[in-house]
Design an enzyme around this catalytic site. Structure first.
Site, mmCIF file in Angstrom:
data_model
loop_
_atom_site.group_PDB
_atom_site.id
_atom_site.type_symbol
_atom_site.label_atom_id
_atom_site.label_comp_id
_atom_site.label_asym_id
_atom_site.label_seq_id
_atom_site.Cartn_x
_atom_site.Cartn_y
_atom_site.Cartn_z
ATOM 1 N N ASP A 115 1.093 2.810 3.837
ATOM 2 C CA ASP A 115 0.324 3.908 3.246
ATOM 3 C C ASP A 115 1.274 5.037 2.858
ATOM 4 O O ASP A 115 0.924 6.214 2.886
ATOM 5 C CB ASP A 115 -0.752 4.413 4.197
ATOM 6 C CG ASP A 115 -1.807 5.276 3.496
ATOM 7 O OD1 ASP A 115 -1.903 5.214 2.259
ATOM 8 O OD2 ASP A 115 -2.514 6.034 4.190
ATOM 9 N N HIS A 149 -6.339 -0.094 6.584
ATOM 10 C CA HIS A 149 -6.475 0.957 7.615
ATOM 11 C C HIS A 149 -7.432 0.511 8.721
ATOM 12 O O HIS A 149 -8.075 1.343 9.363
ATOM 13 C CB HIS A 149 -6.983 2.285 7.028
ATOM 14 C CG HIS A 149 -6.306 2.749 5.790
ATOM 15 N ND1 HIS A 149 -4.943 2.684 5.621
ATOM 16 C CD2 HIS A 149 -6.812 3.282 4.638
ATOM 17 C CE1 HIS A 149 -4.638 3.156 4.415
ATOM 18 N NE2 HIS A 149 -5.745 3.510 3.812
ATOM 19 N N LYS A 162 -8.673 -1.092 -6.324
ATOM 20 C CA LYS A 162 -8.836 -0.294 -5.094
ATOM 21 C C LYS A 162 -10.214 0.367 -5.096
ATOM 22 O O LYS A 162 -10.711 0.800 -6.135
ATOM 23 C CB LYS A 162 -7.736 0.778 -5.066
ATOM 24 C CG LYS A 162 -7.924 1.947 -4.091
ATOM 25 C CD LYS A 162 -7.463 1.598 -2.695
ATOM 26 C CE LYS A 162 -7.545 2.813 -1.778
ATOM 27 N NZ LYS A 162 -6.473 3.782 -1.994
ATOM 28 N N SER A 188 -1.620 10.815 1.785
ATOM 29 C CA SER A 188 -1.843 11.914 2.717
ATOM 30 C C SER A 188 -2.664 11.457 3.915
ATOM 31 O O SER A 188 -3.483 10.547 3.816
ATOM 32 C CB SER A 188 -2.573 13.067 2.027
ATOM 33 O OG SER A 188 -3.895 12.695 1.701
ATOM 34 N N HIS A 230 1.519 4.978 -2.172
ATOM 35 C CA HIS A 230 1.073 5.929 -3.195
ATOM 36 C C HIS A 230 2.298 6.385 -3.989
ATOM 37 O O HIS A 230 2.827 7.479 -3.782
ATOM 38 C CB HIS A 230 0.344 7.099 -2.544
ATOM 39 C CG HIS A 230 -0.947 6.697 -1.894
ATOM 40 N ND1 HIS A 230 -2.150 6.749 -2.562
ATOM 41 C CD2 HIS A 230 -1.207 6.201 -0.661
ATOM 42 C CE1 HIS A 230 -3.109 6.313 -1.756
ATOM 43 N NE2 HIS A 230 -2.557 5.975 -0.594
ATOM 44 N N HIS A 250 0.841 -1.199 0.000
ATOM 45 C CA HIS A 250 0.000 0.000 0.000
ATOM 46 C C HIS A 250 0.876 1.249 0.000
ATOM 47 O O HIS A 250 1.120 1.858 1.046
ATOM 48 C CB HIS A 250 -0.921 -0.001 1.224
ATOM 49 C CG HIS A 250 -2.062 0.959 1.132
ATOM 50 N ND1 HIS A 250 -3.379 0.546 1.166
ATOM 51 C CD2 HIS A 250 -2.101 2.299 0.997
ATOM 52 C CE1 HIS A 250 -4.172 1.605 1.072
ATOM 53 N NE2 HIS A 250 -3.409 2.693 0.982
ATOM 54 N N HIS A 254 -10.243 0.703 1.076
ATOM 55 C CA HIS A 254 -9.923 1.767 2.037
ATOM 56 C C HIS A 254 -11.069 1.871 3.026
ATOM 57 O O HIS A 254 -12.214 2.110 2.649
ATOM 58 C CB HIS A 254 -9.738 3.095 1.295
ATOM 59 C CG HIS A 254 -9.782 4.294 2.202
ATOM 60 N ND1 HIS A 254 -8.640 4.917 2.672
ATOM 61 C CD2 HIS A 254 -10.833 4.993 2.724
ATOM 62 C CE1 HIS A 254 -8.977 5.934 3.437
ATOM 63 N NE2 HIS A 254 -10.303 6.001 3.495
ATOM 64 N N GLY A 291 -2.726 12.679 -1.565
ATOM 65 C CA GLY A 291 -3.098 14.046 -1.177
ATOM 66 C C GLY A 291 -3.885 14.786 -2.234
ATOM 67 O O GLY A 291 -4.389 14.219 -3.190
ATOM 68 N N THR A 339 -7.761 9.416 -3.123
ATOM 69 C CA THR A 339 -8.923 10.264 -3.381
ATOM 70 C C THR A 339 -8.912 10.829 -4.788
ATOM 71 O O THR A 339 -9.943 10.903 -5.461
ATOM 72 C CB THR A 339 -8.950 11.441 -2.377
ATOM 73 O OG1 THR A 339 -8.743 10.953 -1.061
ATOM 74 C CG2 THR A 339 -10.265 12.182 -2.453
#
Length: 375
Positions: free
Chosen positions: A272, A218, A150, A276, A58, A56, A189, A63, A94
């Site tokens: 992660d 998470h 995802k 962000s 990014h 996991h 998520h 962000g 996001t």
């Protein structure tokens, strides 16, 4: 070929030598070497463990919830090496508007070319899932780097999808995995909302999907969510914990709770990294934002050992458990003959000393040897 000598090889009593040829472990043995080698590296009694697998990260940056200026930059190769990560899985968050799955796959290939094998997930927080081919199924089947998808639920930033829509995502991913021989899983998520595991439980209750299709992550953000996650793991599902996520539910507390519940073989840890983190007021306004580092895995392992756990057990949620969950356990996650030579050498304080990825030294004696082309 490279011969590592005087090593304390985890799980290999009375063996202190590892022979590496090309990208593989050729042999693990003791005594005089019968092989002709190109380089001999004296480990000086350091402990050898498998390279960490972080599922996991990014890799193209997370962000952006606070405006364009809050976009996290792409990760550089050296950050992964310094964290002892020899296999990574990249994903979106996001923002799937200013970032794309195409960009993610390109970065996966770039990091792989630089020395760290990198996979990725199609999709993002959003539903319908952003893809390259227009289909989750085709993305996973035809694009080598893509091994799953995802999605986000239980979060104010999710797409408010129903359990039936989650079922459809799961069905596409599972079938794609079956056809392509990949894990074909759904990384979910899990936000801080009021529904907890309700959507996942309903998706499973009203379908024939195996529980391992869904991989909630998470899950250690609060005690209530983690309690439901433990039940999910007890029923046979994999749960992914985020290192250094909660001050109340620390990595040690989360691990020991899983141990008490007899589900240690069903937990994985990930960083992660470069995603962000953000805090909001009760009206949903952003008040604070930052991003997570990727070096929290080794720190967590060290803390677990200090708390009394055995090193060979403490590393499993970062190595073999992840490999099994991703269906990569025939090549990585273990120190075995024929496996890819992804090795970490730790000093007496369990600090990272040397990194070998795909049979090549990336860090030696705490000196970085390889960096990304623009670092």
């Amino acid at each position: 070929m490279i011969l590592i000598t005087n090593a304390k090889i985890l799980g290999k009593k009375n063996k202190d030598r590892i022979l590496i040829g090309n990208d593989r472990i050729v042999d693990i043995f003791s005594g005089k070497s019968p092989y002709k080698v190109d380089e001999v590296f004296d480990a000086c009694g350091k402990t050898v463990i498998p390279g960490l697998i972080d599922q996991h990260i990014h890799i193209t940056g997370g962000g952006g919830e606070g405006g364009f200026h809050t976009r996290v930059p792409e990760i550089g190769l050296s950050k992964l090496v310094e964290a002892g990560i020899t296999t990574a899985v990249g994903l979106l968050g996001t923002d799937s508007e200013t970032r794309s799955v195409e960009n993610l796959v390109a970065k996966s290939i770039a990091l792989t070319n630089e020395g760290i094998k990198t996979y990725s997930l199609t999709g993002s927080y959003a539903y319908p899932s952003p893809t390259i081919t227009g289909s989750i199924k085709k993305d996973i089947i035809f694009i080598n780097q893509l091994i799953g998808v995802k999605i986000a639920i239980n979060d104010h930033r999710d797409s408010s999808l129903s359990y039936k829509e989650l079922q459809r995502i799961g069905s596409e991913a599972r079938i794609a995995g079956m056809i392509s021989g990949k894990s074909g899983h759904v990384t979910i998520h899990m936000g801080d909302g009021k529904f907890y595991f309700e959507q996942i439980n309903d998706a499973l209750k009203y379908s024939n999907l195996p529980i391992t299709t869904f991989r909630p992550t998470h899950v250690n953000r609060n005690k209530e969510l983690y309690g439901e996650a433990i039940k999910f793991a007890t029923n046979g599902g994999y749960i992914d914990l985020t290192t250094s996520m909660s001050k109340d539910l620390t990595d040690i507390k989360s691990y020991k709770k899983a141990k008490e519940s007899n589900v240690l073989d069903k937990i994985t840890f990930s960083s992660d990294g470069f995603g962000s983190w953000s805090n909001y007021d009760d009206k949903g306004n952003l008040i604070e934002i930052g991003y997570s580092p990727v070096n929290t895995g080794l720190k967590a392992i060290k803390e677990l050992v200090k708390s009394g756990e055995k090193l060979e057990d403490a590393i499993k949620p970062f190595t073999s458990n992840v490999a099994k969950a991703l269906k990569l356990d025939k090549e990585i996650g273990y120190l075995k003959k024929g496996y890819i030579a992804n090795l970490l050498l730790l000093d007496e304080n369990l600090d990272l000393d040397t990194v070998i990825s795909n049979g090549k030294f990336m860090m030696k004696d705490k000196n970085m040897l390889v960096k990304g082309i623009y670092e």
